[in-house]
Scaffold this motif. Structure first.
Motif, PDB file in Angstrom:
ATOM      1  N   THR A 172       0.847  -1.205   0.000  1.00  0.00           N
ATOM      2  CA  THR A 172       0.000   0.000   0.000  1.00  0.00           C
ATOM      3  C   THR A 172       0.880   1.252   0.000  1.00  0.00           C
ATOM      4  OG1 THR A 172      -0.260   0.531   2.324  1.00  0.00           O
ATOM      5  CG2 THR A 172      -1.598  -1.256   1.483  1.00  0.00           C
ATOM      6  N   ASN A 219       3.328   0.250  -3.827  1.00  0.00           N
ATOM      7  CA  ASN A 219       2.581  -0.088  -5.041  1.00  0.00           C
ATOM      8  C   ASN A 219       1.095  -0.129  -4.748  1.00  0.00           C
ATOM      9  OD1 ASN A 219       5.306  -1.807  -5.001  1.00  0.00           O
ATOM     10  ND2 ASN A 219       4.893  -1.113  -7.082  1.00  0.00           N
ATOM     11  N   PRO A 220       0.538   0.994  -4.368  1.00  0.00           N
ATOM     12  CA  PRO A 220      -0.864   1.045  -3.925  1.00  0.00           C
ATOM     13  C   PRO A 220      -1.842   0.433  -4.925  1.00  0.00           C
ATOM     14  CG  PRO A 220       0.042   3.242  -4.317  1.00  0.00           C
ATOM     15  CD  PRO A 220       1.169   2.293  -4.363  1.00  0.00           C
ATOM     16  N   GLU A 221      -1.507   0.534  -6.211  1.00  0.00           N
ATOM     17  CA  GLU A 221      -2.450   0.024  -7.203  1.00  0.00           C
ATOM     18  C   GLU A 221      -2.603  -1.494  -7.128  1.00  0.00           C
ATOM     19  OE1 GLU A 221       0.448   1.200  -7.746  1.00  0.00           O
ATOM     20  OE2 GLU A 221       1.563  -0.232  -8.962  1.00  0.00           O
ATOM     21  N   LYS A 222      -1.688  -2.127  -6.436  1.00  0.00           N
ATOM     22  CA  LYS A 222      -1.756  -3.585  -6.347  1.00  0.00           C
ATOM     23  C   LYS A 222      -2.545  -4.061  -5.118  1.00  0.00           C
ATOM     24  CE  LYS A 222       2.483  -4.691  -8.832  1.00  0.00           C
ATOM     25  NZ  LYS A 222       3.839  -5.256  -8.734  1.00  0.00           N
ATOM     26  N   LYS A 235      -6.266  -3.868  -2.969  1.00  0.00           N
ATOM     27  CA  LYS A 235      -7.691  -3.559  -3.085  1.00  0.00           C
ATOM     28  C   LYS A 235      -7.985  -2.284  -2.292  1.00  0.00           C
ATOM     29  CE  LYS A 235     -10.493  -6.438  -1.295  1.00  0.00           C
ATOM     30  NZ  LYS A 235     -11.451  -7.495  -0.917  1.00  0.00           N
ATOM     31  N   LEU A 236      -8.784  -1.427  -2.891  1.00  0.00           N
ATOM     32  CA  LEU A 236      -9.082  -0.131  -2.289  1.00  0.00           C
ATOM     33  C   LEU A 236      -9.451  -0.248  -0.819  1.00  0.00           C
ATOM     34  CD1 LEU A 236      -9.486   2.915  -2.696  1.00  0.00           C
ATOM     35  CD2 LEU A 236     -11.875   2.430  -3.229  1.00  0.00           C
ATOM     36  N   ARG A 283      -6.591  -1.218   1.389  1.00  0.00           N
ATOM     37  CA  ARG A 283      -5.640  -0.119   1.330  1.00  0.00           C
ATOM     38  C   ARG A 283      -6.039   0.973   2.318  1.00  0.00           C
ATOM     39  NH1 ARG A 283      -5.714   3.288  -3.932  1.00  0.00           N
ATOM     40  NH2 ARG A 283      -5.988   1.219  -4.829  1.00  0.00           N
TER      41      ARG A 283
END
Lengths: 335, 335
Positions: free
Chosen positions: B23, B26-29, B31-32, B35
DNA sequence: CTGTTAGCGCCTTCAA
DNA sequence: TTGAAGGCGCTAACAG
């Protein structure tokens, strides 16, 4: 050629990595003979311990965070010179933080400093306010990281170790000198922004004027030449005020004032006596040469670093306020 | 309150430490939903990743080493201001090295820099010589650490990325201006110590004088006021030389020269036209105000940092010599 | 999308 | 006086 690791050295010297580590950090615990052999290999391989691994394992970084408001101010730069010279003696490296950036939250920055694992913090900021002081103090206590203030005064508390000169006394002294020279209409040129150290100079000025039974005249202006020149001109247009003595809180403000007065046909020092503050290069380069308080700014930096080193070594510094001696230099503007 | 680790965060958020690491890096990896939960805990605990552990594991430090000759020179300090502002955009921290200390072996210092794991090096040193240049180049190649020279010119080679202005052209231009104003006995005031950038100004001056069929007059002196004042006075005592135009390689030298001339009864600019170099605060504070080459020193710092960032990101900068635009400011000393 | 598992290079007990 | 071994806190495959 990639960086050699402690393992390479150990292998080549025919010892374990623990021994290599010892010859570097506790040489007395290693037999002279093996120590020499290891050192030879270290030299051959150009080995330098990886600062990260070392820091991670030992939980010390041998580095200090240096926090300054703006590098381009002559006094700040000179203080940093003093700090670096002293830090080098102890083999400490410096991590630099400049507060100038407006959209930089100071609390965020301090978090960064802590995350950087700096062993200590040198803080310079003559605009320091209560909030900032409290925050620093909290950090020192929560994270057990020593902090020293360099040329940064917060007179309402004394939890943090501080190094500076006695600005109140200096302000008082030069005002007295102006009075001794028979000056009566003495003005203080200070900054509109609130700087602690300037407030102290102001208090010293006020005390001397009060004692002499004279009226105080305080002009709050900017360090920016184009701005303060306008202010200085207004002084005369508005009230035709008489001025025969001036102390400015910075050399550059004093020089700007002198130039404005000369442009208006005044004679310096005959009509107006002027003192500045700091003894920067400006003081020697202007004409007439500027009389001023000589602040030992390089020494302040060095002393601050020295005290910080003591604290990092675990010796608590009892003397919280460390006042260095200042001189007053008489030059052409007060002859 | 001790520092929270990634493990504490993971535990409290009910995830593994890998997820916490993700988080952050590589936050995009992630799940919202998770995160956000992790970020909340991070905030609650005031967690900041330990820079050493991060550096050790990722083999990147997000820091650059800044090497300067002497902080107290106005141009150096201003360049550092430019560097810090730009570095902050990329969240890079700066490790400061000052070369001023005479008993500091530069090769030793560079080893330290490498050991510090800096991702890149910004090097400022207008006295750079062949040996130093070669050493830097070796380090860049051996350790794959990008280096950018800021306002530091080594004209005989172009392996290292460089940011500066065209000092040769600037020297040529202001000499031409003096010639255009009808001046014939034009002197160059430069430093006795060998600074590459000053050599270039000198070459520009010589070219312009040769083209005009005039004799060159070069005075090699010091940046120290007390020293150069003596030199300037000697100029007249010895040969009664005529002087009607001057270019000085630094503002402060120009100001010192002007003061000496005024003390000798010369009129500036009537008798002598003077140009300085840099446009520091001295230029605005002296009287008459100094005409000079305006070197965009802050931009040089910022641009150098920007290029270094590119190189650290793996994009090789093709353009080795990066020349910024300079202006010439006409003020009172050439009216 | 998330967890498990090796290291990164060094320091530091604990034994030998 | 030396070596072995476990971590320091985090990242980065590799599985799942």
């Amino acid at each position: 050629m990639n960086k050699a690791t402690i393992y390479n050295v150990a292998l080549k010297a025919g010892v374990s990595l623990a021994t290599v580590s010892r010859t570097l950090n506790n040489p007395e615990k290693v037999k002279l003979e093996t120590r020499e052999r290891v050192l030879k290999v270290i030299d051959e391989l150009g080995y330098k311990p990886n600062a990260f691994a070392k820091g991670l394992a030992s939980r010390k970084s041998t580095s200090v965070a240096v926090i300054v408001p703006d590098m381009s101010r002559a006094s700040i730069a000179e203080m940093v010179n003093g700090i670096t010279a002293e830090a080098r003696k102890y083999q400490y490296s410096l991590i630099l933080y400049v507060l100038k950036d407006e959209n930089l939250e100071e609390s965020e920055m301090l978090k960064e400093v802590v995350a950087s694992q700096a062993d200590g913090i040198l803080y310079m900021n003559d605009e320091i306010n209560e909030e900032q002081y409290t925050m620093l103090n909290t950090i020192q206590e929560d994270y057990k990281v020593p902090i020293v203030l360099a040329n940064t005064l917060y007179p309402y508390d004394n939890k943090l170790v501080t190094v500076c000169i006695d600005y109140f006394k200096a302000g008082y002294e030069i005002t007295k000198r102006l009075l001794d020279k028979g000056r009566k209409n003495i003005f203080l040129l200070t900054t509109a922004r609130k700087y602690m150290v300037n407030d102290l100079k102001e208090a010293g000025y006020i005390k001397a004027m009060k004692e002499a039974g004279l009226e105080t005249n305080i002009v709050r202006t900017s360090g920016d030449i184009s701005v303060n020149t306008v202010h200085f001109n207004e002084l005369f247009r508005d009230s035709g005020k008489k001025i025969d003595g001036v102390l400015a809180v910075r050399d550059s403000i004093a020089v700007s004032f002198i130039n404005t007065m000369i442009d208006r046909g005044k004679k310096i020092p005959k009509d107006i006596n002027v003192y500045g503050f700091q003894n920067t290069k400006y003081a020697s380069l202007c004409r007439p040469k500027l009389s001023c308080v000589d602040v030992p700014i390089l020494d302040i930096g060095a002393k601050a670093m020295k005290l910080l080193k003591q604290e990092m070594d675990g010796e608590t510094v009892e003397q919280k306020f460390n006042v260095l001696h200042h001189d007053i230099i008489e030059r052409g503007t007060t002859k």
